[in-house]
Each structure stands twice: as C-alpha cells, then as structure tokens.
Design a protein around this motif. Structure first.
Motif, PDB file in Angstrom:
ATOM      1  N   CYS A 103     -21.051 -26.779  82.008  1.00  0.00           N
ATOM      2  CA  CYS A 103     -21.008 -26.111  83.312  1.00  0.00           C
ATOM      3  C   CYS A 103     -22.410 -25.962  83.912  1.00  0.00           C
ATOM      4  CB  CYS A 103     -20.337 -24.753  83.120  1.00  0.00           C
ATOM      5  SG  CYS A 103     -19.764 -23.992  84.623  1.00  0.00           S
ATOM      6  N   ARG A 104     -23.404 -26.566  83.292  1.00  0.00           N
ATOM      7  CA  ARG A 104     -24.793 -26.339  83.710  1.00  0.00           C
ATOM      8  C   ARG A 104     -25.037 -26.645  85.182  1.00  0.00           C
ATOM      9  NH1 ARG A 104     -27.562 -29.804  79.121  1.00  0.00           N
ATOM     10  NH2 ARG A 104     -25.759 -31.043  79.734  1.00  0.00           N
ATOM     11  N   THR A 105     -24.496 -27.732  85.684  1.00  0.00           N
ATOM     12  CA  THR A 105     -24.776 -28.095  87.077  1.00  0.00           C
ATOM     13  C   THR A 105     -23.981 -27.263  88.078  1.00  0.00           C
ATOM     14  OG1 THR A 105     -23.124 -29.857  87.037  1.00  0.00           O
ATOM     15  CG2 THR A 105     -25.400 -30.458  86.455  1.00  0.00           C
ATOM     16  N   ALA A 106     -22.965 -26.551  87.619  1.00  0.00           N
ATOM     17  CA  ALA A 106     -22.120 -25.766  88.526  1.00  0.00           C
ATOM     18  C   ALA A 106     -22.432 -24.270  88.499  1.00  0.00           C
ATOM     19  CB  ALA A 106     -20.648 -25.976  88.164  1.00  0.00           C
ATOM     20  N   LEU A 107     -23.309 -23.832  87.614  1.00  0.00           N
ATOM     21  CA  LEU A 107     -23.571 -22.392  87.473  1.00  0.00           C
ATOM     22  C   LEU A 107     -23.984 -21.728  88.780  1.00  0.00           C
ATOM     23  CD1 LEU A 107     -25.429 -22.185  84.046  1.00  0.00           C
ATOM     24  CD2 LEU A 107     -23.078 -21.480  84.571  1.00  0.00           C
ATOM     25  N   ALA A 108     -24.762 -22.410  89.593  1.00  0.00           N
ATOM     26  CA  ALA A 108     -25.237 -21.833  90.855  1.00  0.00           C
ATOM     27  C   ALA A 108     -24.096 -21.543  91.817  1.00  0.00           C
ATOM     28  CB  ALA A 108     -26.248 -22.759  91.507  1.00  0.00           C
ATOM     29  N   GLN A 109     -22.938 -22.138  91.582  1.00  0.00           N
ATOM     30  CA  GLN A 109     -21.777 -21.914  92.443  1.00  0.00           C
ATOM     31  C   GLN A 109     -20.989 -20.659  92.063  1.00  0.00           C
ATOM     32  OE1 GLN A 109     -19.440 -25.548  92.607  1.00  0.00           O
ATOM     33  NE2 GLN A 109     -21.313 -26.733  92.371  1.00  0.00           N
ATOM     34  N   ILE A 110     -21.324 -20.039  90.941  1.00  0.00           N
ATOM     35  CA  ILE A 110     -20.661 -18.788  90.572  1.00  0.00           C
ATOM     36  C   ILE A 110     -21.252 -17.688  91.449  1.00  0.00           C
ATOM     37  CG2 ILE A 110     -20.324 -17.068  88.742  1.00  0.00           C
ATOM     38  CD1 ILE A 110     -20.294 -19.384  86.726  1.00  0.00           C
ATOM     39  N   THR A 111     -20.401 -17.072  92.252  1.00  0.00           N
ATOM     40  CA  THR A 111     -20.875 -16.107  93.245  1.00  0.00           C
ATOM     41  C   THR A 111     -20.650 -14.655  92.843  1.00  0.00           C
ATOM     42  OG1 THR A 111     -18.761 -16.288  94.399  1.00  0.00           O
ATOM     43  CG2 THR A 111     -20.566 -17.723  95.151  1.00  0.00           C
ATOM     44  N   ALA A 112     -19.796 -14.408  91.882  1.00  0.00           N
ATOM     45  CA  ALA A 112     -19.516 -13.028  91.483  1.00  0.00           C
ATOM     46  C   ALA A 112     -20.717 -12.436  90.743  1.00  0.00           C
ATOM     47  CB  ALA A 112     -18.294 -12.978  90.568  1.00  0.00           C
ATOM     48  N   PRO A 113     -21.013 -11.165  90.978  1.00  0.00           N
ATOM     49  CA  PRO A 113     -22.026 -10.497  90.150  1.00  0.00           C
ATOM     50  C   PRO A 113     -21.608 -10.647  88.683  1.00  0.00           C
ATOM     51  CG  PRO A 113     -21.344  -9.083  91.957  1.00  0.00           C
ATOM     52  CD  PRO A 113     -20.411 -10.260  91.947  1.00  0.00           C
ATOM     53  N   THR A 114     -22.546 -11.072  87.856  1.00  0.00           N
ATOM     54  CA  THR A 114     -22.208 -11.432  86.483  1.00  0.00           C
ATOM     55  C   THR A 114     -23.118 -10.714  85.491  1.00  0.00           C
ATOM     56  OG1 THR A 114     -21.479 -13.618  87.238  1.00  0.00           O
ATOM     57  CG2 THR A 114     -21.957 -13.393  84.890  1.00  0.00           C
ATOM     58  N   LEU A 115     -22.513 -10.197  84.450  1.00  0.00           N
ATOM     59  CA  LEU A 115     -23.245  -9.624  83.327  1.00  0.00           C
ATOM     60  C   LEU A 115     -23.131 -10.611  82.172  1.00  0.00           C
ATOM     61  CD1 LEU A 115     -24.716  -7.309  81.851  1.00  0.00           C
ATOM     62  CD2 LEU A 115     -22.452  -6.348  81.333  1.00  0.00           C
ATOM     63  N   HIS A 161     -19.857  -0.918  74.917  1.00  0.00           N
ATOM     64  CA  HIS A 161     -19.056  -0.189  75.909  1.00  0.00           C
ATOM     65  C   HIS A 161     -19.943   0.381  77.018  1.00  0.00           C
ATOM     66  CE1 HIS A 161     -15.921   0.220  72.569  1.00  0.00           C
ATOM     67  NE2 HIS A 161     -15.512  -0.691  73.419  1.00  0.00           N
ATOM     68  N   THR A 162     -21.089   0.897  76.652  1.00  0.00           N
ATOM     69  CA  THR A 162     -22.014   1.454  77.642  1.00  0.00           C
ATOM     70  C   THR A 162     -22.441   0.382  78.646  1.00  0.00           C
ATOM     71  OG1 THR A 162     -22.821   3.101  76.078  1.00  0.00           O
ATOM     72  CG2 THR A 162     -24.260   2.585  77.940  1.00  0.00           C
ATOM     73  N   GLN A 163     -22.813  -0.781  78.160  1.00  0.00           N
ATOM     74  CA  GLN A 163     -23.254  -1.870  79.039  1.00  0.00           C
ATOM     75  C   GLN A 163     -22.124  -2.333  79.961  1.00  0.00           C
ATOM     76  OE1 GLN A 163     -26.332  -3.259  79.498  1.00  0.00           O
ATOM     77  NE2 GLN A 163     -27.020  -1.569  78.214  1.00  0.00           N
ATOM     78  N   VAL A 164     -20.939  -2.524  79.405  1.00  0.00           N
ATOM     79  CA  VAL A 164     -19.811  -3.006  80.187  1.00  0.00           C
ATOM     80  C   VAL A 164     -19.381  -1.989  81.240  1.00  0.00           C
ATOM     81  CG1 VAL A 164     -17.342  -3.606  80.049  1.00  0.00           C
ATOM     82  CG2 VAL A 164     -18.977  -4.617  78.440  1.00  0.00           C
ATOM     83  N   ILE A 165     -19.261  -0.749  80.854  1.00  0.00           N
ATOM     84  CA  ILE A 165     -18.834   0.290  81.797  1.00  0.00           C
ATOM     85  C   ILE A 165     -19.867   0.478  82.912  1.00  0.00           C
ATOM     86  CG2 ILE A 165     -18.373   2.775  82.036  1.00  0.00           C
ATOM     87  CD1 ILE A 165     -16.981   2.527  79.232  1.00  0.00           C
ATOM     88  N   ALA A 166     -21.149   0.491  82.543  1.00  0.00           N
ATOM     89  CA  ALA A 166     -22.204   0.642  83.567  1.00  0.00           C
ATOM     90  C   ALA A 166     -22.141  -0.518  84.563  1.00  0.00           C
ATOM     91  CB  ALA A 166     -23.575   0.694  82.897  1.00  0.00           C
ATOM     92  N   PHE A 167     -21.922  -1.720  84.085  1.00  0.00           N
ATOM     93  CA  PHE A 167     -21.834  -2.877  84.991  1.00  0.00           C
ATOM     94  C   PHE A 167     -20.598  -2.792  85.877  1.00  0.00           C
ATOM     95  CE2 PHE A 167     -20.260  -7.252  85.749  1.00  0.00           C
ATOM     96  CZ  PHE A 167     -21.280  -7.693  86.572  1.00  0.00           C
ATOM     97  N   LEU A 168     -19.466  -2.465  85.300  1.00  0.00           N
ATOM     98  CA  LEU A 168     -18.228  -2.446  86.083  1.00  0.00           C
ATOM     99  C   LEU A 168     -18.176  -1.316  87.094  1.00  0.00           C
ATOM    100  CD1 LEU A 168     -15.605  -3.350  83.331  1.00  0.00           C
ATOM    101  CD2 LEU A 168     -16.529  -4.830  85.130  1.00  0.00           C
ATOM    102  N   THR A 169     -18.828  -0.212  86.788  1.00  0.00           N
ATOM    103  CA  THR A 169     -18.789   0.939  87.700  1.00  0.00           C
ATOM    104  C   THR A 169     -19.997   1.009  88.619  1.00  0.00           C
ATOM    105  OG1 THR A 169     -19.778   2.392  86.034  1.00  0.00           O
ATOM    106  CG2 THR A 169     -17.360   2.314  86.143  1.00  0.00           C
ATOM    107  N   GLY A 170     -21.007   0.197  88.350  1.00  0.00           N
ATOM    108  CA  GLY A 170     -22.248   0.251  89.122  1.00  0.00           C
ATOM    109  C   GLY A 170     -22.189  -0.508  90.417  1.00  0.00           C
TER     110      GLY A 170
END
Length: 170
Positions: A103-115, A161-170
């Motif tokens: 997926c290396r050449t397509a990564l820039a097309q991922i638009t969702a905020p990603t953790l 859990h702390t990292q995931v929750i902070a990302f999803l709620t932030g």
C-alpha cells in the motif's frame, strides 16, 4: 493482517470512517517478517503440530521483558483445547495475502485522521516499518509503546486503552 485490511478499507471507503487506528502493521511486509514467516510456513507444511507452531511463533509476538516475567507464564501457556487454532490452509492463505499486500504508493490517499501504534521491541514488524506507514499518511499520529513487542495491547493494556480513547475522543 488487520492493519492491511484497515488500510484497504480506508482507501476504498473513505466516506465510511471518521478515524482510523492501525496497530503493529506496515504498508508492505518487511524482509525480516517475510523471511521468518516463510520459515514458519515451511515448518507448518512439514507437519508440525499446533503446539510446535505456537511455541515457534510466540517469541516473535512479545518483548523479551514480557517473556521473562513469571506472571506471564500462565497467560502464555499453550491451550490444547483452543477452538481458534489456525489450520495450515488458513495460515497459508493469510500469509500469502500479506506477502502480496503493498500500500506504499497509496498511503497519501488515506484521508481519515489516523493513529498508528507500534511496539518499540516488535520483532515481527520492526519500528521502522510502522514509522514508514505513519509517515505516508498525511494526517497521522504515531505512538510507540516503550519496551513492548508486537502484542503491545496485551503487554500494556492500560496504556493501549489510554492512547486509543484519547485519539477517538480527541
């Protein structure tokens, strides 16, 4: 394989997700993991038992520190009655799909905020592979679990859990 599936989903259906979390994954399987999994498949195909396969793979999933802890022994013991043991045909298909994924050449097309999450001592997916994944996605945050292996969510569940929750709620 979950991280590969998540990347594919994000590219095919960007309108169907608000945020994306990718854990212990890569945009393309690294040489180290490919060589190891080639060997694992070869051993599996020669008739190794589920127990033998479990103990062959286990050290690659956890950090050396976690494996040394006496309290980990009970959790890491092989369960003969586990109904979720992966048969050879499933492992073979799963692994070949990972080998072909790129997926290396397509990564820039991922638009969702990603953790993007990684284990600092992941022997299966080295930190550099996960960092490459994160750097290819423009709106990404990267976090490495200190002193953790591939299954950092198992080794450090509270921090996970702390990292995931902070990302999803932030």
């Amino acid at each position: 394989m979950g991280g590969c599936i998540a990347q594919s989903f994000a590219l095919r259906h960007p309108h169907r997700l608000e945020k994306l979390i990718i854990a212990a994954s890569y945009a393309r399987i690294g040489r180290q993991a490919a060589w190891f999994l080639d060997a694992v498949l070869s051993v599996y195909e020669t008739g190794a038992t589920a127990r033998q396969m479990y103990y062959l793979i286990l050290p690659w999933l956890f950090s050396p520190g976690y494996l040394k802890r006496p309290e980990s022994d009970a959790m890491l013991a092989f369960d003969e009655n586990d109904p979720l043991q992966q048969p050879l045909y499933a492992f073979r298909r799963h692994y070949h799909a990972q080998r072909e994924f790129d997926c290396r050449t397509a990564l820039a097309q991922i638009t969702a905020p990603t953790l993007v999450l990684a284990g600092e001592h992941d022997a299966l997916v080295p930190l550099t592979d996960t960092q490459e994944l994160a750097s290819g996605i423009s709106d990404s945050r990267f976090f490495a679990f200190p002193e953790a292996g591939h299954l950092f969510n198992w080794e450090q569940p509270q921090l996970f859990h702390t990292q995931v929750i902070a990302f999803l709620t932030g």
